[in-house]
Design a protein around this motif. Structure first.
Motif, PDB file in Angstrom:
ATOM      1  N   CYS A 161       0.891  -1.160   0.000  1.00 52.17           N
ATOM      2  CA  CYS A 161       0.000   0.000   0.000  1.00 52.17           C
ATOM      3  C   CYS A 161       0.935   1.217   0.000  1.00 52.17           C
ATOM      4  O   CYS A 161       1.954   1.204   0.699  1.00 52.17           O
ATOM      5  CB  CYS A 161      -0.887  -0.010   1.238  1.00 52.17           C
ATOM      6  SG  CYS A 161      -1.904  -1.499   1.299  1.00 52.17           S
ATOM      7  N   CYS A 164       2.530   2.764   3.187  1.00 54.70           N
ATOM      8  CA  CYS A 164       2.844   1.900   4.327  1.00 54.70           C
ATOM      9  C   CYS A 164       4.292   1.411   4.355  1.00 54.70           C
ATOM     10  O   CYS A 164       4.834   0.932   3.360  1.00 54.70           O
ATOM     11  CB  CYS A 164       1.902   0.709   4.313  1.00 54.70           C
ATOM     12  SG  CYS A 164       2.105  -0.349   5.757  1.00 54.70           S
ATOM     13  N   PRO A 263      -9.912  -2.870   7.651  1.00 55.13           N
ATOM     14  CA  PRO A 263      -9.454  -1.513   7.343  1.00 55.13           C
ATOM     15  C   PRO A 263      -9.915  -1.049   5.964  1.00 55.13           C
ATOM     16  O   PRO A 263      -9.683  -1.742   4.977  1.00 55.13           O
ATOM     17  CB  PRO A 263      -7.923  -1.642   7.387  1.00 55.13           C
ATOM     18  CG  PRO A 263      -7.671  -2.809   8.272  1.00 55.13           C
ATOM     19  CD  PRO A 263      -8.792  -3.768   7.983  1.00 55.13           C
ATOM     20  N   GLN A 265      -9.495   2.458   5.000  1.00 52.85           N
ATOM     21  CA  GLN A 265      -8.507   3.526   4.715  1.00 52.85           C
ATOM     22  C   GLN A 265      -9.117   4.766   4.081  1.00 52.85           C
ATOM     23  O   GLN A 265      -8.786   5.872   4.478  1.00 52.85           O
ATOM     24  CB  GLN A 265      -7.346   3.027   3.835  1.00 52.85           C
ATOM     25  CG  GLN A 265      -6.698   1.724   4.286  1.00 52.85           C
ATOM     26  CD  GLN A 265      -6.062   1.760   5.668  1.00 52.85           C
ATOM     27  OE1 GLN A 265      -6.070   2.780   6.338  1.00 52.85           O
ATOM     28  NE2 GLN A 265      -5.538   0.634   6.130  1.00 52.85           N
ATOM     29  N   ARG A 277      -4.700   0.081  -3.006  1.00 51.16           N
ATOM     30  CA  ARG A 277      -5.410  -0.849  -2.126  1.00 51.16           C
ATOM     31  C   ARG A 277      -6.055  -2.017  -2.880  1.00 51.16           C
ATOM     32  O   ARG A 277      -6.420  -3.019  -2.277  1.00 51.16           O
ATOM     33  CB  ARG A 277      -6.484  -0.095  -1.317  1.00 51.16           C
ATOM     34  CG  ARG A 277      -5.904   0.804  -0.248  1.00 51.16           C
ATOM     35  CD  ARG A 277      -5.291   0.025   0.883  1.00 51.16           C
ATOM     36  NE  ARG A 277      -6.293  -0.585   1.759  1.00 51.16           N
ATOM     37  CZ  ARG A 277      -5.999  -1.414   2.770  1.00 51.16           C
ATOM     38  NH1 ARG A 277      -4.755  -1.747   3.005  1.00 51.16           N
ATOM     39  NH2 ARG A 277      -6.946  -1.921   3.513  1.00 51.16           N
ATOM     40  N   ASP A 303      -9.779   0.935  10.043  1.00 52.31           N
ATOM     41  CA  ASP A 303      -8.725   1.962  10.087  1.00 52.31           C
ATOM     42  C   ASP A 303      -8.998   2.942   8.946  1.00 52.31           C
ATOM     43  O   ASP A 303      -9.338   2.518   7.837  1.00 52.31           O
ATOM     44  CB  ASP A 303      -7.340   1.353   9.805  1.00 52.31           C
ATOM     45  CG  ASP A 303      -6.849   0.412  10.897  1.00 52.31           C
ATOM     46  OD1 ASP A 303      -7.399   0.437  12.008  1.00 52.31           O
ATOM     47  OD2 ASP A 303      -5.909  -0.346  10.614  1.00 52.31           O
ATOM     48  N   ILE A 305      -7.387   6.604   7.076  1.00 48.38           N
ATOM     49  CA  ILE A 305      -6.346   7.635   6.988  1.00 48.38           C
ATOM     50  C   ILE A 305      -6.969   8.918   6.433  1.00 48.38           C
ATOM     51  O   ILE A 305      -7.635   8.887   5.403  1.00 48.38           O
ATOM     52  CB  ILE A 305      -5.190   7.185   6.076  1.00 48.38           C
ATOM     53  CG1 ILE A 305      -4.518   5.926   6.650  1.00 48.38           C
ATOM     54  CG2 ILE A 305      -4.176   8.309   5.884  1.00 48.38           C
ATOM     55  CD1 ILE A 305      -3.409   5.358   5.794  1.00 48.38           C
ATOM     56  N   TYR A 336      -2.555  11.193   7.886  1.00 48.05           N
ATOM     57  CA  TYR A 336      -1.497  10.641   7.038  1.00 48.05           C
ATOM     58  C   TYR A 336      -0.138  11.199   7.452  1.00 48.05           C
ATOM     59  O   TYR A 336       0.005  12.392   7.687  1.00 48.05           O
ATOM     60  CB  TYR A 336      -1.778  10.993   5.574  1.00 48.05           C
ATOM     61  CG  TYR A 336      -0.604  10.697   4.680  1.00 48.05           C
ATOM     62  CD1 TYR A 336      -0.281   9.387   4.353  1.00 48.05           C
ATOM     63  CD2 TYR A 336       0.210  11.725   4.200  1.00 48.05           C
ATOM     64  CE1 TYR A 336       0.829   9.104   3.558  1.00 48.05           C
ATOM     65  CE2 TYR A 336       1.307  11.450   3.405  1.00 48.05           C
ATOM     66  CZ  TYR A 336       1.615  10.141   3.096  1.00 48.05           C
ATOM     67  OH  TYR A 336       2.709   9.860   2.328  1.00 48.05           O
TER      68      TYR A 336
END
Ligand code: 5AD
Ligand code: SF4
Length: 438
Positions: A161, A164, A263, A265, A277, A303, A305, A336
């Protein structure tokens, strides 16, 4: 007198498992765990680098140990985990009072590093290991009155991702043989464990890259059959690898808890694409609908961001819409933060931090409202609670969890630890419920 070590753990459940292994290894060379750095001969930090804030904490914490080392130069200070993996040898240069650094693939070499440090030799090991060696190093840890346990089923991540750091600090994906996983769980249950959480960076891709291995759904099936096990959970799932077979497990497996951390995101297709993703908002929602249709009581957590480079107001509104549609019981929301070496760190990011913060607060306000509505549904209900131990609240209280992974504190005898008991929910707080044993 024996020697003492103090260990602090940051970050995700992977680090928690690694720390359990660290405890075993250090006990093996004659060190006993203590609860304060002041009392220790060895101080270790198991670190996280997933976000900037976590990383900065490491240096702050190390600074706290310096005065102790000034007073007691024989104190050994070490750093392990993701920051150690990333920084390696460099950390020894920037932090002159640091003695040892060990990366995510080298926990087994900690005893050797500590013995060296006792002889005033500083050391760092952060090389990545090959697949075969890693397969032999899946952490086995001793049980200490645990009711619940994490069991690692895979390590590493191949998803990349774009924001990450994990694939860079944990290395490539390897799945542990299913026979070994089952044997570990059977052993844990024989020692009194009642609930296991199968753990990996992306458990849904379990076994896909190993010849003849079970799929993750098949693994869940197998574990569900372990006699004496009461509850089964897993973390973390990547939505793109969430198969129908896995979704159906929530309707079929009696031990699988009715909670999934999935998640998302972002709710914007454009941002999801930039994040690499591998799914759209519609794909994600289809999976959520599938989960809710096979298991209407399921609750989701996620989760998210906020403030990914180039996020527009429309992108952000799509995330709010996602939160409204899924109705998460809880969400971990993050601003982020660029991680050097990742793809996203190269993207142009021209939004002001004020705007990002404002969006972050709007998201939290929405999620808090929805979460509160969901938790309030439990009020006055009698729910099965697996009792895990004595509560931090004191006052003779125990704590356990509902199937939705929510903590319940209630007064009860210690003999109930390890049992599933009916508890009436009498008060709902932000992070836990208060209950009465029925
Ligand atoms: N910035 C902000 N949040 C991040 N996460 C991972 N990397 C970053 C980053 N660079 C969040 C994701 C992930 C969770 C563990 O941490 O939401 O799911
Ligand atoms: Fe990071 Fe993505 Fe892998 Fe999760 S799936 S660890 S977010 S790269």
């Amino acid at each position: 007198m024996g020697k003492a070590f103090y260990l602090e753990t940051f970050g995700c459940q992977m680090n928690v498992v690694d720390s359990e292994r660290i405890v075993d290894l250090l006990e093996g060379i004659g060190y006993a765990q203590v609860d304060a750095a002041e009392k220790a001969d060895l101080v270790l930090l198991n670190t996280c680098s997933v976000r900037d804030k976590a990383e900065r904490k490491v240096y702050g914490h190390l600074g706290r140990f310096k005065p102790i080392k000034d007073r007691r130069p024989e104190l050994i200070i070490g750093v392990g985990g993701c920051v150690a993996q990333q920084e390696g040898e460099k950390m020894l240069e920037t932090v002159p009072y640091l003695d040892l650094v060990f990366g995510t693939h080298n926990i087994h070499r900690l005893p050797e590093l500590v013995l060296q440090a006792e002889e005033k030799r500083r050391g760092s090991v952060t090389d990545f290991l090959d697949r075969e060696t890693r397969l032999n190093l899946f952490p086995h840890r001793s049980v200490r009155d645990n009711v619940t346990r994490f069991v690692t089923v895979m390590q590493g991540c191949d998803n990349f991702c774009s924001y990450c750091i994990v694939p860079y600090v944990r290395g490539r994906e390897v799945s542990r043989p299913s026979g070994e996983i089952k044997a570990e769980i059977e052993g844990l249950v024989a020692q009194g464990v009642r609930e296991v959480t199968l753990l990996g960076q992306n458990v849904n891709s379990y076994g896909l890259k190993e010849d003849g291995e079970l799929s993750f759904a098949e693994l869940l099936n197998e574990v569900n059959q372990v006699a004496g096990l009461e509850r089964l959970r897993f973390a973390t799932s990547h939505p793109k690898d969430m198969t129908d077979e896995l979704i159906n497990c929530f309707g079929r497996l009696d031990k699988l808890c009715k909670h999934i951390h999935l998640p998302v995101q972002s709710g914007s297709d454009r941002i999801l694409e930039l994040m690499n993703r591998g799914y759209t908002a519609a794909d994600y929602l289809r999976k959520v609908e599938g989960l809710k249709s096979v298991c209407p009581e399921i609750r989701l957590t996620t989760d998210i961001i906020v403030g990914f480079p180039g996020e527009t107001e429309d992108d952000f509104l799509a995330t709010l819409e996602m939160v409204e549609m899924v109705r998460y019981a809880d969400a971990f929301t993050f601003l982020y933060s660029p991680r050097s070496g990742t793809k996203a760190a190269e993207l142009q990011d021209d939004q002001s931090s004020v705007l990002k913060q404002e969006r972050f607060e709007r998201l939290c306000a929405l999620q808090n409202r929805i979460g509160e509505e969901i938790w309030q549904q439990d009020l006055d209900k009698v729910l099965p609670v697996l009792v895990e131990g004595e509560s931090k609240q004191g006052d003779g209280q125990l704590f356990g969890r509902t199937t939705w992974n929510r903590i319940v504190n209630f007064v009860g005898e210690k003999e109930l630890i390890g049992m599933t008991v009916p508890v009436k929910i009498v008060k709902v707080f932000r992070n836990s419920n208060l209950g009465e044993l029925i």
